[in-house]
Scaffold this active site. Structure first.
Site, PDB file in Angstrom:
ATOM      1  N   HIS A   9       0.830  -1.207   0.000  1.00 17.00           N
ATOM      2  CA  HIS A   9       0.000   0.000   0.000  1.00 17.00           C
ATOM      3  C   HIS A   9       0.871   1.267   0.000  1.00 17.00           C
ATOM      4  CE1 HIS A   9       0.913   0.906   4.194  1.00 17.00           C
ATOM      5  NE2 HIS A   9       0.827  -0.397   4.406  1.00 17.00           N
ATOM      6  N   GLY A  10       0.282   2.359  -0.509  1.00 20.80           N
ATOM      7  CA  GLY A  10       0.958   3.649  -0.457  1.00 20.80           C
ATOM      8  C   GLY A  10       1.081   4.140   0.984  1.00 20.80           C
ATOM      9  N   GLN A  11       1.810   5.222   1.147  1.00 20.26           N
ATOM     10  CA  GLN A  11       2.033   5.773   2.502  1.00 20.26           C
ATOM     11  C   GLN A  11       0.697   5.914   3.248  1.00 20.26           C
ATOM     12  OE1 GLN A  11       2.582  10.033   3.211  1.00 20.26           O
ATOM     13  NE2 GLN A  11       4.593   9.549   4.038  1.00 20.26           N
ATOM     14  N   SER A  12       0.659   5.395   4.482  1.00 15.84           N
ATOM     15  CA  SER A  12      -0.544   5.532   5.316  1.00 15.84           C
ATOM     16  C   SER A  12      -0.321   6.667   6.316  1.00 15.84           C
ATOM     17  CB  SER A  12      -0.818   4.229   6.075  1.00 15.84           C
ATOM     18  OG  SER A  12       0.123   4.097   7.127  1.00 15.84           O
ATOM     19  N   ARG A  60      -6.144   0.607   3.721  1.00 13.81           N
ATOM     20  CA  ARG A  60      -4.991   1.158   2.990  1.00 13.81           C
ATOM     21  C   ARG A  60      -4.564   0.248   1.838  1.00 13.81           C
ATOM     22  NH1 ARG A  60      -3.470  -0.714   8.078  1.00 13.81           N
ATOM     23  NH2 ARG A  60      -1.463  -1.779   8.377  1.00 13.81           N
ATOM     24  N   GLU A  87      -1.591  -6.925   7.289  1.00 18.24           N
ATOM     25  CA  GLU A  87      -0.288  -6.645   7.892  1.00 18.24           C
ATOM     26  C   GLU A  87      -0.087  -7.569   9.094  1.00 18.24           C
ATOM     27  OE1 GLU A  87       2.668  -6.168   7.950  1.00 18.24           O
ATOM     28  OE2 GLU A  87       2.892  -4.015   7.567  1.00 18.24           O
ATOM     29  N   ARG A  88       1.165  -7.819   9.474  1.00 16.33           N
ATOM     30  CA  ARG A  88       1.364  -8.623  10.686  1.00 16.33           C
ATOM     31  C   ARG A  88       0.782  -7.849  11.871  1.00 16.33           C
ATOM     32  NH1 ARG A  88       6.152  -8.777  13.751  1.00 16.33           N
ATOM     33  NH2 ARG A  88       7.294  -6.873  13.497  1.00 16.33           N
ATOM     34  N   HIS A  89       0.251  -8.589  12.819  1.00 10.46           N
ATOM     35  CA  HIS A  89      -0.359  -7.998  14.008  1.00 10.46           C
ATOM     36  C   HIS A  89       0.770  -7.533  14.926  1.00 10.46           C
ATOM     37  CE1 HIS A  89      -2.629  -7.556  17.653  1.00 10.46           C
ATOM     38  NE2 HIS A  89      -3.748  -8.042  17.131  1.00 10.46           N
ATOM     39  N   TYR A  90       0.744  -6.252  15.312  1.00  6.59           N
ATOM     40  CA  TYR A  90       1.873  -5.704  16.080  1.00  6.59           C
ATOM     41  C   TYR A  90       1.723  -5.866  17.583  1.00  6.59           C
ATOM     42  CZ  TYR A  90       5.979  -3.693  13.851  1.00  6.59           C
ATOM     43  OH  TYR A  90       7.217  -3.527  13.269  1.00  6.59           O
ATOM     44  N   LYS A  98       7.176   4.754  17.051  1.00  6.07           N
ATOM     45  CA  LYS A  98       8.354   3.881  16.859  1.00  6.07           C
ATOM     46  C   LYS A  98       9.620   4.505  17.471  1.00  6.07           C
ATOM     47  CE  LYS A  98       6.382   1.511  12.902  1.00  6.07           C
ATOM     48  NZ  LYS A  98       6.280   1.266  11.476  1.00  6.07           N
ATOM     49  N   HIS A 179       0.619  -5.601   2.335  1.00  8.61           N
ATOM     50  CA  HIS A 179       1.333  -4.846   3.380  1.00  8.61           C
ATOM     51  C   HIS A 179       2.813  -5.245   3.426  1.00  8.61           C
ATOM     52  CE1 HIS A 179      -2.577  -3.579   5.054  1.00  8.61           C
ATOM     53  NE2 HIS A 179      -2.958  -4.719   4.507  1.00  8.61           N
ATOM     54  N   ASN A 181       4.741  -6.499   5.666  1.00  7.06           N
ATOM     55  CA  ASN A 181       5.161  -7.786   6.220  1.00  7.06           C
ATOM     56  C   ASN A 181       4.402  -8.980   5.659  1.00  7.06           C
ATOM     57  OD1 ASN A 181       7.345  -6.954   8.144  1.00  7.06           O
ATOM     58  ND2 ASN A 181       5.676  -5.581   8.731  1.00  7.06           N
TER      59      ASN A 181
HETATM   60  O1  LIG Z   1       3.671  -0.389  11.458  1.00  4.77           O
HETATM   61  C1  LIG Z   1       3.497  -1.391  10.727  1.00  4.77           C
HETATM   62  O2  LIG Z   1       2.497  -2.104  10.769  1.00  4.77           O
HETATM   63  C2  LIG Z   1       4.593  -1.794   9.760  1.00  4.77           C
HETATM   64  C3  LIG Z   1       4.344  -1.330   8.359  1.00  4.77           C
HETATM   65  O3  LIG Z   1       4.239   0.034   8.216  1.00  4.77           O
HETATM   66  O4  LIG Z   1       5.796  -1.238  10.211  1.00  4.77           O
HETATM   67  P1  LIG Z   1       7.232  -1.924  10.145  1.00  4.77           P
HETATM   68  O5  LIG Z   1       8.026  -1.087   9.189  1.00  4.77           O
HETATM   69  O6  LIG Z   1       7.746  -1.841  11.527  1.00  4.77           O
HETATM   70  O7  LIG Z   1       7.070  -3.335   9.666  1.00  4.77           O
END
Ligand SMILES: O=C(O)[C@@H](CO)OP(=O)(O)O
Length: 237
Positions: A9-12, A60, A87-90, A98, A179, A181
């Site tokens: 995806h483009g910048q979120s 996104r 996206e991977r679940h953070y 960050k 995404h 990841n």
């Molecule tokens: O915040 C996130 O979900 C991911 C992608 O933007 O970040 P990262 O670069 O740490 O994988």
């Protein structure tokens, strides 16, 4: 020879704000929309006409795919959404800044959480703002409370094998709008990247990654369509 295009995806909004995003459903920025449009132009220039687009259930990625198809003149390409391309679940890092997290835990620890293969962030505490268990998009699913890249691959791969690979094996071209990841997981699988080398693989936003595959779905060649915003790619065995 089937062709696959992976489009992050483009910048979120949270890429811009430098916050851990994961499954939070933030939208694209104006810059992200422009990246998606440019991605579509490059897809058209490459003469790529996918039979189908796969995407996640997150805005996104869905919007990036739709904008890219529209600007490529391919808006009638059917779209299939599935949370397994999310996206991977953070986990417990979801929503945090960050840079502040790196000050608190150290750059090295944050790099391990962000880019290592099998070290997940701490789990998300239940009941908070980012608890997705009641989200109807995941009804009836056994959803995670954190994910490493390895466990992301564990849920992406069955979907790849059951839904995506058969289309490519039938000779169709496929676009996946997803995404950073979930796409790194697919790249790891396709290029057979060793666990300790995947840390070096980054996928830029909105830059279509074309992968030409043989009949066994092994990569034959790969390139970013926007060479000026390319990152290095794993070697082809
Ligand atoms: O915040 C996130 O979900 C991911 C992608 O933007 O970040 P990262 O670069 O740490 O994988």
């Amino acid at each position: 020879m089937p062709r696959l295009i992976l489009l992050r995806h483009g910048q979120s909004q949270w890429n811009l704000e430098n916050r851990f995003t994961g499954w939070v459903d933030v939208d694209l920025t104006a810059e992200g929309e422009a990246q998606a449009r440019r991605g579509g132009e490059l897809i058209a220039e490459a003469g790529f006409k996918p039979a189908v687009m796969f995407t996640s259930v997150l805005t996104r990625a869905k919007r990036t795919g739709a904008i890219a198809l529209q600007s490529a003149g391919l808006k009638d390409v059917p779209t299939i959404e599935d949370w397994r391309l999310n996206e991977r679940h953070y986990g417990g890092l979801t929503g945090l800044d960050k840079a502040e997290t790196a000050k608190l835990h150290g750059e090295d620890q944050v790099k391990v959480w962000r880019r290592s293969y099998d070290v997940p962030p701490p789990p998300l505490a239940p009941g908070g703002e980012w608890d997705f268990t009641a989200d109807p998009r995941y009804a009836g699913q056994d959803i995670p409370d954190t994910e490493s890249l390895k466990t992301t691959l564990d849920r992406v791969l069955p979907y790849w094998n059951s839904a995506i690979a058969p289309r490519l094996e039938a000779g169709e071209d496929v676009l996946i709008a997803a995404h950073g990841n979930s796409l790194r997981a697919i790249v790891k699988h396709l290029f057979d990247v060793p666990d300790d080398k995947i840390v070096g693989v980054e996928i830029p936003t909105g830059n279509p990654l074309e992968i030409d595959l043989d009949a066994e779905l092994k990569p034959v060649s790969a390139r970013y369509l926007d060479a000026g915003r390319a990152e290095s790619l794993p070697a082809i065995a």
